[in-house]
Design an enzyme around this catalytic site. Structure first.
Site, PDB file in Angstrom:
ATOM      1  N   HIS A  53      -8.904  71.016  35.298  1.00 53.44           N
ATOM      2  CA  HIS A  53      -7.999  71.289  33.977  1.00 53.44           C
ATOM      3  C   HIS A  53      -7.695  72.650  34.214  1.00 53.44           C
ATOM      4  CE1 HIS A  53      -9.117  67.257  32.155  1.00 53.44           C
ATOM      5  NE2 HIS A  53     -10.085  67.223  32.999  1.00 53.44           N
ATOM      6  N   GLU A  86     -16.183  57.604  32.685  1.00 52.81           N
ATOM      7  CA  GLU A  86     -17.110  58.866  32.470  1.00 52.81           C
ATOM      8  C   GLU A  86     -17.900  58.461  31.167  1.00 52.81           C
ATOM      9  OE1 GLU A  86     -14.889  62.345  31.178  1.00 52.81           O
ATOM     10  OE2 GLU A  86     -16.488  63.808  31.700  1.00 52.81           O
ATOM     11  N   HIS A  99      -8.412  59.638  33.476  1.00 55.85           N
ATOM     12  CA  HIS A  99      -9.960  59.741  33.253  1.00 55.85           C
ATOM     13  C   HIS A  99     -10.303  58.478  32.643  1.00 55.85           C
ATOM     14  CE1 HIS A  99      -9.069  63.814  33.349  1.00 55.85           C
ATOM     15  NE2 HIS A  99     -10.259  64.221  33.263  1.00 55.85           N
ATOM     16  N   ASP A 108     -13.661  69.944  37.801  1.00 57.58           N
ATOM     17  CA  ASP A 108     -13.084  69.689  36.216  1.00 57.58           C
ATOM     18  C   ASP A 108     -12.851  70.868  35.408  1.00 57.58           C
ATOM     19  OD1 ASP A 108     -12.545  67.608  34.468  1.00 57.58           O
ATOM     20  OD2 ASP A 108     -14.755  67.276  33.891  1.00 57.58           O
ATOM     21  N   ASP A 109     -13.927  71.465  34.906  1.00 58.44           N
ATOM     22  CA  ASP A 109     -13.736  72.722  34.116  1.00 58.44           C
ATOM     23  C   ASP A 109     -14.894  73.515  34.418  1.00 58.44           C
ATOM     24  OD1 ASP A 109     -11.832  71.275  31.869  1.00 58.44           O
ATOM     25  OD2 ASP A 109     -13.677  69.881  31.994  1.00 58.44           O
ATOM     26  N   HIS A 148      -9.077  67.185  40.679  1.00 57.93           N
ATOM     27  CA  HIS A 148      -9.231  67.397  39.392  1.00 57.93           C
ATOM     28  C   HIS A 148      -9.760  68.579  38.878  1.00 57.93           C
ATOM     29  CE1 HIS A 148     -10.875  64.267  36.186  1.00 57.93           C
ATOM     30  NE2 HIS A 148     -11.054  65.456  35.907  1.00 57.93           N
TER      31      HIS A 148
END
Ligand code: ADE
Ligand code: ZN
Length: 340
Positions: A15, A193, A190, A271-272, A13
């Site tokens: 991005h 969350e 997603h 994630d980021d 996961h």
């Protein structure tokens, strides 16, 4: 503490645009004359304060990737950073600005550039997962999906949805997911969350995904946790992201350990990472320090992620062998990896 950088890791996961190093974004912004006002803080990192401003900063940052050719350098930079943290295989979400609004030529140029960037990096293999952006609405999502499905696949193996879970309903995107599934792509979305257990249920029931991005708020409903475990749904858990975005006050209060203890298939991702000042090494350090997770737990994380990965059996077999060799002892033959 031992150096956890070298522990072999699989990340499911991440991005691609969200992993863009701020220095790369600053350089591209200057070259392209883009207005990035407010994007950076005084340390040079990304500036945002909550989920809403994070998503706004994300949109601003993405403006430098309107040129498809930028994806080669972006992908190379992201994979180099992952490899430096022991990641040997990753699945990476692609969400170019507005999914290029249905422009097939720009989509294909972007995908080809991302492939070129991936080809430049040794020691890590990857696959791509285009994602529609929920808060951009179902219409743009369908346009983007149909465009993507017309183009060559390359390393694309999955399809998903990111964005603001508080906007629209999974059902609104059911057509996109059905078409992607019919085209042979594997599915993730997603959920759980910024939405609660009902959001996770809707992703499972209406989109028929086999993996959930985050999913951590399932912990609020024991029956849902039992269902996730019984149905072997894989959770792409991103503890550092959840902490940075204010979902939980500390890693000790994060549900990653209880979900795992309840029998859910837990994997760990970032994630980021530059938005959250995170790396996979930092994630593993936090799990080690807080929950006492060690080699056996990290091997389980690897095997769970490998099982849930969207790549083919030959790649999986090569990745299983990498676990035995360790991240730093990859043979050059394996580094290339089969394109399954
Ligand atoms: N896009 C990038 N990061 C995201 C996140 N944490 N939640 C939803 N959409 C995202
Ligand atoms: Zn995400």
């Amino acid at each position: 503490m031992t150096d956890l950088r070298a522990v072999p890791k699989i990340e499911l996961h991440l991005h691609l645009e969200g992993a863009a190093p701020p220095a790369l974004v600053r350089r591209l912004g200057a070259e392209q004359g883009k207005d990035l006002t407010g994007l950076f803080d005084e340390t040079g990192g990304y500036a945002w304060s909550d989920f809403t401003t994070f998503l706004a900063a994300y949109e601003t940052m993405s403006k430098v990737f309107e040129d498809p050719e930028t994806y080669a350098d972006l992908t190379e930079a992201v994979l180099l950073e992952q490899a430096a943290n022991g990641v040997v295989y990753s699945e990476i979400f692609l969400s170019p600005p507005s999914l290029f609004g249905g422009d097939c030529g720009r989509w294909e140029a972007m995908r080809a550039a991302a492939e070129e960037g991936a080809d430049r990096v040794q020691g890590i293999d990857c696959r791509f997962i285009p994602v529609v952006i929920r808060h951009h609405g179902p219409e743009l999502a369908l346009t983007g999906t149909l465009t993507m499905l017309k183009a060559p696949r390359g390393r694309i193996r999955g399809f998903g949805m990111a964005g603001d879970e508080r906007a629209f309903q999974p059902q609104d995107f059911a057509g996109c997911f059905a078409r992607a599934r019919e085209a042979g792509l594997r599915l993730t979305a997603h959920a759980g969350e910024f939405g609660g257990p009902e959001s996770v249920r809707a992703a499972l029931d209406d989109l028929h995904v086999e993996r959930i991005g985050h999913g951590v708020r399932a912990i609020e409903d024991p029956a849902l946790v039992a269902r996730l475990a019984a149905e072997s749904v894989t959770l792409e858990v991103c503890p550092g992201s959840n902490l940075a975005l204010g979902l939980y006050p500390s890693i000790a209060a994060h549900p990653v350990a209880p979900l795992r203890e309840a029998g859910c298939r837990v994997t760990i991702s970032t994630d980021d990472p530059p938005f959250f000042r995170d790396t996979m090494t930092k994630e593993y350090e936090a799990l080690s320090k807080t929950f006492g997770w060690g080699d056996a737990d990290f091997e389980t994380l690897y095997r769970t992620a490998l099982d849930a990965a969207f790549c083919g059996p030959e790649t999986k077999a090569a990745l299983a062998r990498r676990l035995d060799g360790g991240a730093r002892s990859l043979s050059s033959a394996e580094k290339e990896g089969p394109r399954a």
